[in-house]
Design a protein around this motif. Structure first.
Motif, PDB file in Angstrom:
ATOM      1  N   ARG A  75       1.134  -1.186  -0.082  1.00  0.00           N
ATOM      2  CA  ARG A  75       0.083  -0.004  -0.108  1.00  0.00           C
ATOM      3  C   ARG A  75       0.932   1.120   0.200  1.00  0.00           C
ATOM      4  O   ARG A  75       1.957   1.215   0.532  1.00  0.00           O
ATOM      5  CB  ARG A  75      -0.989  -0.156   1.234  1.00  0.00           C
ATOM      6  N   ASN A  76       0.473   2.263  -0.613  1.00  0.00           N
ATOM      7  CA  ASN A  76       1.146   3.708  -0.586  1.00  0.00           C
ATOM      8  C   ASN A  76       0.543   4.655   0.206  1.00  0.00           C
ATOM      9  O   ASN A  76       0.844   5.871   0.227  1.00  0.00           O
ATOM     10  CB  ASN A  76       1.181   4.185  -2.176  1.00  0.00           C
ATOM     11  N   SER A  77      -0.681   4.453   1.098  1.00  0.00           N
ATOM     12  CA  SER A  77      -1.361   5.344   2.077  1.00  0.00           C
ATOM     13  C   SER A  77      -1.729   4.435   3.165  1.00  0.00           C
ATOM     14  O   SER A  77      -1.619   3.285   3.268  1.00  0.00           O
ATOM     15  CB  SER A  77      -2.519   5.732   1.219  1.00  0.00           C
ATOM     16  N   ASN A  78      -2.004   5.421   4.179  1.00  0.00           N
ATOM     17  CA  ASN A  78      -2.505   5.007   5.341  1.00  0.00           C
ATOM     18  C   ASN A  78      -3.994   5.021   5.604  1.00  0.00           C
ATOM     19  O   ASN A  78      -4.658   4.773   7.019  1.00  0.00           O
ATOM     20  CB  ASN A  78      -1.908   5.500   6.731  1.00  0.00           C
ATOM     21  N   ILE A  79      -4.757   5.303   4.565  1.00  0.00           N
ATOM     22  CA  ILE A  79      -6.092   5.525   4.734  1.00  0.00           C
ATOM     23  C   ILE A  79      -7.030   4.033   5.035  1.00  0.00           C
ATOM     24  O   ILE A  79      -6.365   3.157   4.153  1.00  0.00           O
ATOM     25  CB  ILE A  79      -6.787   6.447   3.477  1.00  0.00           C
ATOM     26  N   ALA A  80      -7.451   4.138   5.944  1.00  0.00           N
ATOM     27  CA  ALA A  80      -8.517   2.674   6.124  1.00  0.00           C
ATOM     28  C   ALA A  80      -7.364   1.520   6.372  1.00  0.00           C
ATOM     29  O   ALA A  80      -7.791   0.383   5.992  1.00  0.00           O
ATOM     30  CB  ALA A  80      -9.514   2.525   5.024  1.00  0.00           C
ATOM     31  N   MET A  81      -6.276   1.690   7.025  1.00  0.00           N
ATOM     32  CA  MET A  81      -5.360   0.856   7.328  1.00  0.00           C
ATOM     33  C   MET A  81      -5.693  -0.248   8.091  1.00  0.00           C
ATOM     34  O   MET A  81      -6.186   0.186   9.403  1.00  0.00           O
ATOM     35  CB  MET A  81      -3.920   1.310   7.611  1.00  0.00           C
ATOM     36  N   LEU A  82      -5.554  -1.599   8.071  1.00  0.00           N
ATOM     37  CA  LEU A  82      -5.964  -2.379   9.003  1.00  0.00           C
ATOM     38  C   LEU A  82      -4.749  -2.790   9.907  1.00  0.00           C
ATOM     39  O   LEU A  82      -3.407  -3.063   9.656  1.00  0.00           O
ATOM     40  CB  LEU A  82      -6.102  -3.780   8.332  1.00  0.00           C
TER      41      LEU A  82
END
Length: 381
Positions: free
Chosen positions: A217-224
């Motif tokens: 992934r390249n973002s932390n949006i909605a990161m599990l």
């Protein structure tokens, strides 16, 4: 470029092509907004999906494993697919995986593929690292569009974007960036329907991401983050109520296997008080023992404990027989009583000179009077 789009009444009104389109019919139907959609086209393209790598062999072998219990999945170990899927389900208040129904008809490939999508849904969340929030679910649907090309996921994404635009316009940019990322990852990854994930419960999750060619992934949006979710769901330690009432104050429960205090910190037990009659009996026993020892050691010079006077004769010393003034006795005498007396103070050893004359006996009626050891004593009678 906009010709197909201009056919929609809502789009025509928005673009200014037909200004009276909305006024002519205020109650637009779904078909007027999105066009005449065939419900069958919203499903999966079965022929195209069966041609993906590994999908047809699984279908021909009728691969539909039974759902494993979460306790068994959790026992696979840290970092394994089984444990991570179990942690994800429990964090989202789910108690089991989806399994095949009894008597499933394998003659319908569309039903088989749709069931496999449902069975592997929590696995996709763990592998793609999208959480169970609305944005996370939206990202998984975008991943499905990149993998399966199904229109049903596209309809759900469109509906969600409309709701975000209306209610949360500040989050529209994050949602669009997240959807683009998930779609690209689904396009480049291997087909997840062609992998028997249930046979890989014991494999490490990072290795499975490499197996599926899943880019990071390249973002932390909605990161599990399963660790943070487990800490948030951890219940507080139970409070033990020792008062006997529901609303009483609680106290910590004492440990059953607590280590005892060191011996030097323990209070010494107090001995029982020694009666005066016991002192008198012990004193008489010592006197008799001393007489026997003097008879056996007549050939040896007498051993005195007190210094001799100038004329060479030792003066007997009267000692209070109370426990406070009794000196430490010689080695304990022979036991004359059947029951031992704890902590009996012993009187001093009687002097060796002069020897008591035979025929005299010690009789004492009052336990408070010190018995005389010799006829020369003033208290002898």
């Amino acid at each position: 470029m906009f010709d197909p789009f201009k056919k929609l009444k809502l789009a025509s009104a928005f673009l200014g092509v037909a200004e009276d389109a909305v006024r002519a019919d205020a109650n637009l139907e779904l078909g007027d907004l999105f066009g005449r959609l065939d419900i069958r086209s919203l499903g999966l393209d079965v022929a195209r999906l069966l041609d993906q790598d590994g999908v047809r062999p699984l279908y021909d072998s009728r691969y539909l494993p039974q759902a494993e219990p979460l306790d068994r999945l959790h026992a696979y170990g840290d970092g394994t697919l089984g444990r991570e899927v179990a942690r994800y389900l429990r964090a989202n208040k789910q108690q089991r995986l989806i399994g095949p129904p009894a008597g499933f008809d394998f003659r319908d490939p569309a039903a088989y593929l749709a069931l496999r999508v449902r069975m592997t849904h929590p696995i996709i969340h763990v592998l793609t690292e999208y959480d169970g929030s609305p944005l996370g679910e939206l990202a998984v649907q975008s991943y499905y569009v990149g993998q399966l090309g199904n229109l049903m996921s596209g309809v759900m994404i469109s509906s969600a974007l409309l709701q975000i635009t209306r209610d949360m316009p500040a989050k529209l940019g994050d949602a669009l960036a997240l959807l683009a990322e998930a779609y690209q990852r689904g396009q480049t990854a291997k087909p997840f329907l062609g992998i028997a994930w249930e046979e890989l419960w014991s494999a490490q999750v990072p290795q499975l991401r490499e197996l599926a060619d899943l880019v990071p992934r390249n973002s932390n949006i909605a990161m599990l983050d399963l660790d943070a979710m487990a800490e948030a769901e951890a219940p507080p330690p139970p409070r033990v109520n020792l008062s006997g009432f529901g609303s009483g104050p609680s106290e910590p429960t004492p440990l059953r296997n607590a280590v005892a205090a060191p011996a030097e910190n323990r209070a010494e037990p107090r001995g029982r008080p020694v009666s005066q009659s016991s002192l008198l009996a012990s004193f008489m026993a010592l006197a008799e023992q001393a007489q026997e020892q003097e008879k056996q050691a007549q050939a040896q010079p007498p051993r005195t404990l007190e210094p001799e006077s100038e004329d060479g004769e030792a003066e007997p010393e009267l000692v209070d027989p109370s426990p406070r003034h009794v000196a430490k006795p010689p080695p304990p005498p022979l036991r004359v009583q059947s029951q031992p007396q704890p902590q009996q103070p012993q009187p001093p050893r009687p002097p060796s000179k002069p020897q008591p004359q035979p025929g005299f006996s010690i009789e004492e009626s009052d336990p408070k009077i010190m018995p005389a050891m010799s006829p020369d004593d003033p208290d002898f009678f």
